[in-house]
Scaffold this active site. Structure first.
Site, PDB file in Angstrom:
ATOM      1  N   GLU A  23      -0.582  -3.792   7.382  1.00 48.64           N
ATOM      2  CA  GLU A  23       0.365  -3.487   8.501  1.00 48.64           C
ATOM      3  C   GLU A  23      -0.222  -3.832   9.841  1.00 48.64           C
ATOM      4  OE1 GLU A  23       3.433  -0.081   6.890  1.00 48.64           O
ATOM      5  OE2 GLU A  23       1.352   0.477   7.520  1.00 48.64           O
ATOM      6  N   GLU A  49       3.457  -1.074  -1.761  1.00 49.83           N
ATOM      7  CA  GLU A  49       3.784   0.362  -1.618  1.00 49.83           C
ATOM      8  C   GLU A  49       5.551   0.465  -1.880  1.00 49.83           C
ATOM      9  OE1 GLU A  49       2.956   1.696   2.384  1.00 49.83           O
ATOM     10  OE2 GLU A  49       0.955   0.549   2.282  1.00 49.83           O
TER      11      GLU A  49
END
Length: 1019
Positions: free
Chosen positions: A456, A520
């Site tokens: 991220e 995820e």
């Protein structure tokens, strides 16, 4: 006097200073005195390795500028200092405070990076002993958050940053024989913190092992061992590149001996002489037949490296576990050892409720054992390299590891520029430093299949540079990075929390030349996650969808005075509350109910296409490399706890990916045994020889099929009379030993007494709300807007009748909120029979401007505290809901009311059991039974729904002596909307017409199964 405090010149605030005097990264190894010792892999017994963990002198400062300028000098008086264990976070030992954020940084974003002067700092002092000055001395730090300066005997020894990266320093020139002093100044924040915003607690300290390593002047300084399974999937190519350093006064050269052993047998041996000044050597050997390493069969060889003097005198020996594997991108898919497998993975942070990230090897072992027992085959080291011991364990136990760089700068998304840092060339060396240190340390572990560039952080030139370096250095593995949406600098597409519908679109695409992995998914926060089964149906349906990694393995909450705490509990601001508590395990490593569902969907053996008529079922081997010979499958035919027979199934010899028909029973056999009762075939698969990580009773897989439906039976007419009395608005019905009261004002059943005991003390009537779960975060606002927590009961008409054989109470009513234009109309028909049974037939019709969903449709009752024992025939034994119930087979279960509660970090709806035929609560002698014509759900707790809704921590809950029984016709699914998709449509409770039929009755405990089954058949 003039003094300038120039923060921009400090190492910890200077992007161009990543280290001072830190040694080049290398694998974690020590030298041994003999081959035998090397092959025992006991570092502590090597004579070269000493752990310096323990109690260190410690002083906490609010800023590094408050540091005593000579604290690192020998003889400094630290008698006024306290102590702290190493490893540890100082915030968990009373210094400073923990601070939790998800993406928000706790410092301003500056370019170039500048940190505030209020930078919490820890001063450490410790002694160590050096016995042999003929050997070089290294100090090793496996993890220090976030940066530190090091002194030895008062002299500067180095500086390093990168919290979860190893740092080594050669302090040979700074030590003397006997007692030596080391000192550290540790900074909580540094410019490196810009790259360490990883959805976790901001903590600090020496968090991993500190060790003293000694080595001879002639030693192995680095090596890279590659063991590659060849394209024929039988032969293997072993190669070794190593570097030797000779720091003796008069280098004479050396001899290098290399051996590769399997189970103690030497398969390959070669010796090479190195001339003085010649420091590198390469070895290669090809084998016609090797046994590959995989998560299913983690077969390891022993690499033994020996250094000798030119005359043959042994200097030191080194050992490394080696596994032959082949990782490749081919035909648009990831292949490991020739199989386009699915990653059945989890994301794992280092965490313990008391220790934070300063975990022990015992914690790692517990985690990996639990993963194995729950069919997990892959781990992502989110979001930083783990301790080297973790990879040793993965090598030996068998896991596919995504090793992730200590790199995340998610804070930049808040300002709307995800490329701010990642596409800034000034940060390139910082990015490369973290990736290189990960790869160069962990390169020899067979368990690692992907290198992950970080998490991220947007995308840009710095990630491209990291990708180029890694692919150039290690072509044997693939590279992952999720935010490279075009897979320009990654060998796969990756995504997070993709909806099922979007994932199916991605699975269908034929224009992409790389596969898709969900790094995820299924955010496991609080009660949930739902939707796992549907995710895995998609993974198995589309080859290019190669599995994923559930977020996350363990809650990151902190225990304080017995209570799990989270963001904001320490005066920390800004914070993200309990977003840190999103694991399949609680922070004390207690599995949540969600783990049983994950285990179910990851099962390596599947059973389907069952035919009750023929008794046959298809069994499929979902392993990638193993047959089913190591497993034993047993089918049990049972009904409501009664076992009729068991039969072992012939599943041996089924090859990976293959299937075959097996027979569970003879045609028509189950129905002939049960006398009209519902019959199930339960298949249990277990290991014939349990692995070392398993525990007694462990199942690999479990499946259940309905073999015979329950046959309806006419209700037997109960003997006796029913009497009706009305006084005011109270309606009293007496039937045998039962006395049932209704309220005409409320239009509801208010109490039930049987055998002289009050079983229902209060009837709370209908309920359409639940204590919001974490995954209701998006729904709760609408539920509050539509005033669902506080609907008003509006009774329109109550009609009572009694003919002596039965009494009836007919109610017309509705539940509606204040002001708003919607309601749920109810027609309820209570029938009381002479045996004390109360039949409840309900029809409901929502109308008006309705909310998009309802939390639940059900009824509530408050029971006497004595009815603590619970038996039920339905799914169990654990908590389960409509979209996460398959891990809980239908059966006859027992529990206590106390044990039905699950303590999520934030109290919420919990404890429900789904597909329940009947439930019985008793004091052991007599009790109350609830039966459904169709399966219902129930929960029974010592907490009210209101308590669970209002409490923010478990210590705010005070158990009531009474029992709150909730019976549900339906409940909204769980989903994973705490950070992902909500419940799928088929699991969503829409406000639509509904009808159900239940029966309540009191009876003795003896014979309850027969009584309840007869009542169910008669409904």
């Amino acid at each position: 006097m003039k003094k300038v405090f120039d923060l921009t010149s400090c190492d910890w605030c200077n992007r161009d200073v990543l280290q001072r005097s830190r040694l080049a990264p290398r694998p974690f190894y020590v030298g041994y005195r003999s081959e035998k010792m090397a092959l025992e892999y006991e570092r502590a017994q090597s004579g070269s390795y000493t752990l310096l963990n323990g109690e260190w002198k410690f002083k906490y400062l609010e800023t590094p500028f408050a540091s005593d300028e000579d604290f690192y000098r020998p003889g400094y008086d630290d008698s006024a200092w306290g102590t702290i264990p190493v490893p540890a976070h100082w915030q968990l030992h009373g210094h400073g405070r923990p601070h939790y954020t998800d993406a928000t940084s706790v410092f301003p974003i500056q370019e170039p990076p500048v940190l505030q002067a209020e930078n919490p700092t820890g001063l450490y002092r410790h002694f160590f002993t050096v016995e042999d000055l003929s050997r070089e001395v290294l100090l090793r730090f496996d993890g220090v958050e976030s940066a530190f300066h090091l002194w030895v005997n008062g002299q500067p020894a180095g500086y390093s940053q990168g919290s979860r990266c190893t740092s080594e320093f050669d302090v040979t020139a700074l030590v003397h024989e006997g007692k030596n002093e080391l000192a550290l100044r540790v900074y909580q924040f540094s410019d490196g913190s810009y790259l360490e915003n990883q959805d976790m607690w901001w903590l600090a300290g020496i968090i991993r092992d500190v060790s003293l390593i000694t080595r001879p002047r002639l030693h192995l300084s680095d090596y890279k061992a590659d063991a590659v399974l060849q394209g024929d999937l039988r032969s293997g190519a072993f190669s070794l590149a190593l570097t030797v350093e000779d720091h003796t006064e008069a280098p004479q050269g050396c001899r290098v001996q290399v051996k590769l052993l399997e189970d103690g047998k030497c398969l390959y041996e070669e010796e090479r002489a190195l001339a003085p000044g010649e420091g590198e050597a390469a070895f290669r050997k090809e084998f016609k037949q090797v046994r590959p390493w995989s998560a299913e069969d983690p077969h390891l060889y022993d690499l033994l490296i020996g250094l000798c003097t030119p005359t043959g005198e042994s200097v030191e020996f080194y050992s490394q576990k080696v596994g032959f594997k082949r990782v490749e991108l081919k035909n648009g898919l990831i292949y490991i050892n020739g199989a386009a497998l699915k990653f059945r993975g989890v994301n794992r942070h280092d965490w313990d409720q008391d220790l934070g990230r300063a975990i022990t090897k015992e914690h790692m072992v517990k985690d990996l054992r639990l993963m194995k027992r729950n069919n997990v085959n892959a781990v992502r080291s989110s979001h930083y390299p783990n301790h080297p011991d973790f990879y040793d364990l993965c090598d030996r136990m068998g896991f596919y590891v995504v090793d992730e760089a200590d790199l995340e700068c998610n804070q930049v998304q808040i300002i709307g520029n995800m490329k701010l840092i990642s596409d800034n060339p000034a940060w390139e060396e910082s990015y490369l430093d973290r990736c290189r240190r990960m790869v160069l340390r962990d390169k020899n572990h067979p368990s690692i299949v992907f290198w992950s560039l970080g998490n991220e952080s947007g995308f840009g030139c710095n990630f491209k540079a990291c990708y180029r370096w890694i692919k150039g250095y290690d072509p044997t593995r693939l590279v992952h990075y999720e935010e490279d949406r075009g897979a320009e600098a990654a060998d796969m597409y990756s995504s997070m929390y993709t909806t099922h519908a979007r994932l199916e679109e991605l699975g269908r695409r034929e224009d992409l030349c790389k596969p898709h992995v969900m790094c995820e998914y299924a955010h496991a926060m609080g009660n949930g996650p739902g939707g796992l089964q549907e995710y895995w149906e998609l993974f198995r349906k589309y080859p290019r969808l190669q599995g994923g990694f559930v977020w996350e393995w363990i809650d990151q909450s902190i225990r304080r005075e017995g209570v799990q705490t989270y963001g904001g509990d320490y005066g920390d601001w800004p914070n993200n509350l309990n977003f840190c508590a999103d694991g399949l395990l609680k922070a004390d490593r207690t599995p949540t109910p969600g783990l049983s569902m994950l285990k179910k969907v990851l099962e390596p053996v599947a059973f389907y296409d069952y035919s009750p008529e023929s008794g046959e079922v298809t069994v499929e081997n979902r392993y990638d490399f193993s047959t089913l010979d190591h497993l034993r499958a047993v089918c049990t035919v049972q009904s409501a706890g009664k076992r009729y027979f068991e039969r072992e199934l012939g599943i041996g010899g089924i090859a990976p990916g293959e299937s075959r028909k097996v027979r569970l029973h003879e045609p028509g056999e189950p129905a002939s045994l049960a006398g009209g009762r519902e019959v199930f075939c339960d298949i249990s698969v277990a290991y014939r020889e349990p692995p070392e990580w398993s525990e007694p009773g462990d199942e690999v897989a479990h499946e259940q099929f309905l073999a015979a439906k329950q046959a309806p039976r006419a209700a037997q007419k109960a003997a006796g009379q029913v009497e009706l009395a009305v006084e005011g608005d109270t309606i009293t019905v007496t039937a045998g030993q039962a006395i049932i009261t209704f309220s005409a004002c409320k239009g509801s059943l208010t109490s039930y007494r049987c055998g002289g005991r009050e079983m229902i003390g209060r009837g709370l009537d209908f309920n359409f709300y639940r204590a919001p779960i974490d995954n209701d975060i998006n729904l709760r606002a609408e539920w509050d807007q539509f005033i669902l927590p506080r609907l008003t009961n509006v009774v329109k008409e109550v009609e009572v009748d009694c003919d002596g054989e039965r009494a009836t109470v007919r109610v017309q009513k509705c539940y509606a909120p204040f002001v708003m234009d919607w309601q749920i109309d109810l027609s309820v028909y209570y029938t009381v029979t002479p045996d004390g049974g109360v039949r409840i037939e309900t029809q409901g019709t929502p109308r008006g401007k309705l909310p998009s969903t309802l939390p639940r449709i059900g009824m509530r009752f408050v029971l006497d505290e004595a009815l603590e024992k619970v038996s039920w025939y339905g799914r169990g034994p654990g908590e389960c809901y409509r979209d996460n119930k398959l891990g809980c087979p239908v059966g006859l279960y027992q529990s206590s009311v106390k044990d039905l509660y699950f303590p999520y970090v934030v109290p919420q709806e919990c404890g429900s059991r789904a597909d329940v035929r009947w439930v019985y609560l008793s004091d052991g002698r007599q009790g109350l039974c609830a039966v459904g014509k169709e399966p219902l759900s129930f929960s029974a707790l010592h907490y009210s729904m209101e308590q669970l809704t209002e409490a923010r921590h478990t210590d705010e809950l005070w158990p009531q002596s009474d029992i709150h029984l909730q019976l549900d016709f339906a409940q909204q699914g769980l989903g994973s909307a705490s950070w992902g998709p909500g419940a799928l449509e088929q699991h969503t409770l829409r406000p639509e017409p509904f009808a159900f039929c239940w029966q309540l009755f009191g009876c003795e405990s003896e014979g309850i199964v027969d009584r309840a089954e007869a009542a169910r058949a008669a409904l």
